[in-house]
Design a protein around this motif. Structure first.
Motif, PDB file in Angstrom:
ATOM      1  N   ARG A 206      -9.485   1.197 -13.621  1.00  0.00           N
ATOM      2  CA  ARG A 206     -10.584   1.847 -12.406  1.00  0.00           C
ATOM      3  C   ARG A 206     -11.415   2.763 -12.970  1.00  0.00           C
ATOM      4  NH1 ARG A 206      -7.399   6.397  -8.282  1.00  0.00           N
ATOM      5  NH2 ARG A 206      -7.921   4.659  -7.481  1.00  0.00           N
TER       6      ARG A 206
ATOM      7  N   ASP B 133       1.305   4.550  -2.538  1.00  0.00           N
ATOM      8  CA  ASP B 133       0.980   6.270  -2.584  1.00  0.00           C
ATOM      9  C   ASP B 133       2.416   6.398  -2.978  1.00  0.00           C
ATOM     10  OD1 ASP B 133      -1.003   5.120  -0.956  1.00  0.00           O
ATOM     11  OD2 ASP B 133       0.141   5.249   1.132  1.00  0.00           O
TER      12      ASP B 133
ATOM     13  N   GLY C  53      -5.745   1.854 -10.328  1.00  0.00           N
ATOM     14  CA  GLY C  53      -6.823   1.901  -8.792  1.00  0.00           C
ATOM     15  C   GLY C  53      -6.411  -0.002  -8.233  1.00  0.00           C
TER      16      GLY C  53
ATOM     17  N   GLU D 189       0.914  -1.025  -0.256  1.00  0.00           N
ATOM     18  CA  GLU D 189      -0.193  -0.389   0.706  1.00  0.00           C
ATOM     19  C   GLU D 189       0.504   1.450   0.232  1.00  0.00           C
ATOM     20  OE1 GLU D 189      -3.915   1.614   1.597  1.00  0.00           O
ATOM     21  OE2 GLU D 189      -2.324   0.131   3.484  1.00  0.00           O
TER      22      GLU D 189
ATOM     23  N   SER E 205      -7.576   0.245  -4.324  1.00  0.00           N
ATOM     24  CA  SER E 205      -8.661   0.468  -2.912  1.00  0.00           C
ATOM     25  C   SER E 205      -9.923  -0.066  -3.540  1.00  0.00           C
ATOM     26  CB  SER E 205      -9.427   2.035  -3.210  1.00  0.00           C
ATOM     27  OG  SER E 205     -10.359   1.758  -3.855  1.00  0.00           O
TER      28      SER E 205
ATOM     29  N   MET F 212      -5.557  -4.981  -5.843  1.00  0.00           N
ATOM     30  CA  MET F 212      -5.687  -4.641  -3.695  1.00  0.00           C
ATOM     31  C   MET F 212      -4.497  -4.342  -3.137  1.00  0.00           C
ATOM     32  SD  MET F 212      -9.510  -6.282  -2.998  1.00  0.00           S
ATOM     33  CE  MET F 212      -9.504  -4.831  -1.721  1.00  0.00           C
ATOM     34  N   TRP F 213      -4.140  -3.142  -2.928  1.00  0.00           N
ATOM     35  CA  TRP F 213      -3.610  -3.386  -2.090  1.00  0.00           C
ATOM     36  C   TRP F 213      -3.185  -3.834  -0.777  1.00  0.00           C
ATOM     37  CZ3 TRP F 213      -0.236  -0.818  -4.522  1.00  0.00           C
ATOM     38  CH2 TRP F 213      -0.130  -0.202  -5.755  1.00  0.00           C
TER      39      TRP F 213
ATOM     40  N   TYR G 224     -12.911   0.778  -2.391  1.00  0.00           N
ATOM     41  CA  TYR G 224     -13.742   0.862  -3.778  1.00  0.00           C
ATOM     42  C   TYR G 224     -14.184   0.572  -4.935  1.00  0.00           C
ATOM     43  CZ  TYR G 224     -14.397   3.777   0.279  1.00  0.00           C
ATOM     44  OH  TYR G 224     -14.485   4.875   1.861  1.00  0.00           O
ATOM     45  N   ASP G 225     -12.382   0.713  -5.450  1.00  0.00           N
ATOM     46  CA  ASP G 225     -11.982  -0.087  -7.256  1.00  0.00           C
ATOM     47  C   ASP G 225     -12.502  -1.339  -6.818  1.00  0.00           C
ATOM     48  OD1 ASP G 225     -10.897   2.496  -7.902  1.00  0.00           O
ATOM     49  OD2 ASP G 225      -9.115   2.061  -6.760  1.00  0.00           O
TER      50      ASP G 225
END
Length: 463
Positions: free
Chosen positions: A186, A22, A37, A18, A39, A251-252, A41-42
């Motif tokens: 994304r 960043d 993306g 993660e 996250s 995903m991270w 949400y993604d």
């Protein structure tokens, strides 16, 4: 102590990834905002936008086969069951990844796929079974998207028949060979969900404003063949998580995936239930001969907009279904590590050709969904994950050191095994057994009625 050690390793590794994300975003915030993306949400957008896709247009057809009550109940039931098996797949992914990372395996430059999870946890025989069902399902999933493109565009421009449109869109969808991986989805997943949301509410409002046709009849269910065909189409609707592992890997923090698919399913139900119910209320038994919901609505600017948006979304979904196939093919021929994007695109083209050909042979929009659902989805995303989970955690040591423990709400390991047994038996008997019987009979009926390579499936006669 063992389970605590495993948990620490997983959390540390994901936090490190993660932080890398960043750092990348600080270099080019706008670019990352659009393309990179990882996250929660993604993942949610990816699951929701790819779950519904073109099947949104065939659900009213399924309601005409099932009847209103059964149609609603099956959507709720299979939506819950699909969320459960997506959860199982996420648990197995985290378990596999954790075990490998304890062995110092680095996955930063490697996309984990479902068959590799089965291989690592259960051996090569499970890998081969998973590879066969997953690849075959994704192949026909891509075929269905191509058929849907031709079926939809016909309602805007009928100067060309559906088969000709399939040729054209086959060439267009072949450009997905240039999309390197899932990391750039994304913005497409976000737009795809907006498109299906617009289409679903257009269908709902247009059907209500149109009102019921004269002498409307709601006689479903009338035949067992039609009933189980419709039920299997809904099984297919909520079995779209053949790319769950790839979505998680992007995903991270993959361990946060647990409830994403359930929340995505709840949103999808707000689209599928109103649109299918209102269309069936308005047109009733007419839908039995109109598997594409667009065909019964009058042509307006809103309908044309919905058709165009669904075309774009189906192009996105075609790429989403094909990308895992591209990965597998690259690995088979030893080109997966090639850095040249052009070379990778060229070697991917053989994957598109059989998809294109099958869409021309079997252009049966609607019935093909049920057939794929009963014969492929039943195993790929329901039976195999449930069996794999039970066998993986059968040893007491595996349960003691499990990274993800069963939720208390299902009653621990005993409750989890009970739910898994129910899923396997139900899908094997109802989905694969009765559903396969009904879907194949319906599919053969389409072949007998329209023939293979039919030029314009379910097209109205021209005056």
């Amino acid at each position: 102590m063992a389970s605590e050690k495993v948990e620490t390793i997983v959390a540390g590794n994901y936090v490190e990834m993660e932080m890398e994300g960043d750092q990348k975003s600080s270099k080019s915030k706008f670019s990352n905002f659009l393309w990179h993306g990882g996250s929660v949400y993604d993942a949610w957008f990816s699951c929701a936008s790819n779950q519904v896709a073109q099947v949104l247009l065939t659900l009213p057809y399924s309601f005409s086969q099932l009847g209103m009550v059964s149609g609603i109940l099956f959507q709720l039931f299979y939506g819950l069951m699909g969320s459960w098996t997506a959860y199982l797949i996420s648990v197995l992914y985290v378990e596999y990844r954790t075990r490998k990372e304890r062995e110092k395996v680095d996955f930063r430059n490697h996309v984990i796929q479902w068959f590799e999870v089965l291989d690592g946890l259960l051996g090569k025989h499970w890998r081969n079974i998973g590879l066969f069902f997953n690849c075959t399902f994704l192949l026909f999933g891509s075929v269905i998207q191509l058929i849907a493109c031709a079926s939809n565009i016909y309602y805007i421009n009928d100067n060309l028949d559906k088969r000709t449109w399939t040729y054209i869109f086959g060439a267009c969808c072949a450009t997905t060979v240039f999309i390197p991986s899932f990391h750039n989805y994304r913005i497409w997943s976000f737009l795809g969900l907006l498109m299906t949301t617009f289409t679903a509410w257009y269908l709902t409002i247009a059907a209500l404003l149109h009102g019921q046709v004269d002498d409307v009849k709601h006689s479903g269910p009338t035949k067992l063949v039609l009933y189980f065909t419709g039920a299997t189409n809904i099984l297919y609707t909520f079995g779209g998580h053949a790319v769950t592992v790839e979505i998680m890997h992007a995903m991270w923090k993959p361990q946060k995936f647990k409830l994403i698919y359930l929340v995505a399913t709840l949103y999808v139900l707000t689209l599928t239930l109103p649109s299918a119910a209102s269309m069936y209320w308005a047109f009733g038994d007419m839908l039995l001969n109109h598997s594409n919901a667009f065909s019964l609505l009058p042509r307006t600017g809103f309908r044309d907009a919905a058709v165009i948006l669904m075309l774009i979304h189906q192009f996105i979904t075609f790429g989403f279904a094909c990308t895992p196939l591209y990965f597998v093919w690259e690995k088979v021929i030893g080109m997966h590590e090639t850095k040249s994007a052009f070379k990778r695109a060229i070697v991917r083209l053989p994957v598109v050709i059989p998809i294109w050909f099958l869409a021309i042979i079997f252009p049966f929009f609607g019935p093909i969904n049920s057939t794929v659902g009963s014969l492929l989805v039943s195993f790929t995303v329901y039976i195999i994950p449930a069996l794999a989970h039970m066998i993986t955690f059968a040893p007491a040591s595996a349960r003691e050191n499990a990274v993800e423990r069963p939720p208390k709400i299902v009653g621990g390991w005993a409750g989890l095994y009970s739910v898994n047994c129910f899923v396997v038996v139900w899908v094997l008997v109802v989905g694969f057994g009765f559903g396969g019987w009904a879907s194949m009979l319906n599919f053969i009926h389409q072949v007998d009625t329209f023939g293979l390579f039919t030029k314009c499936y379910q097209c109205p006669p021209k005056h």
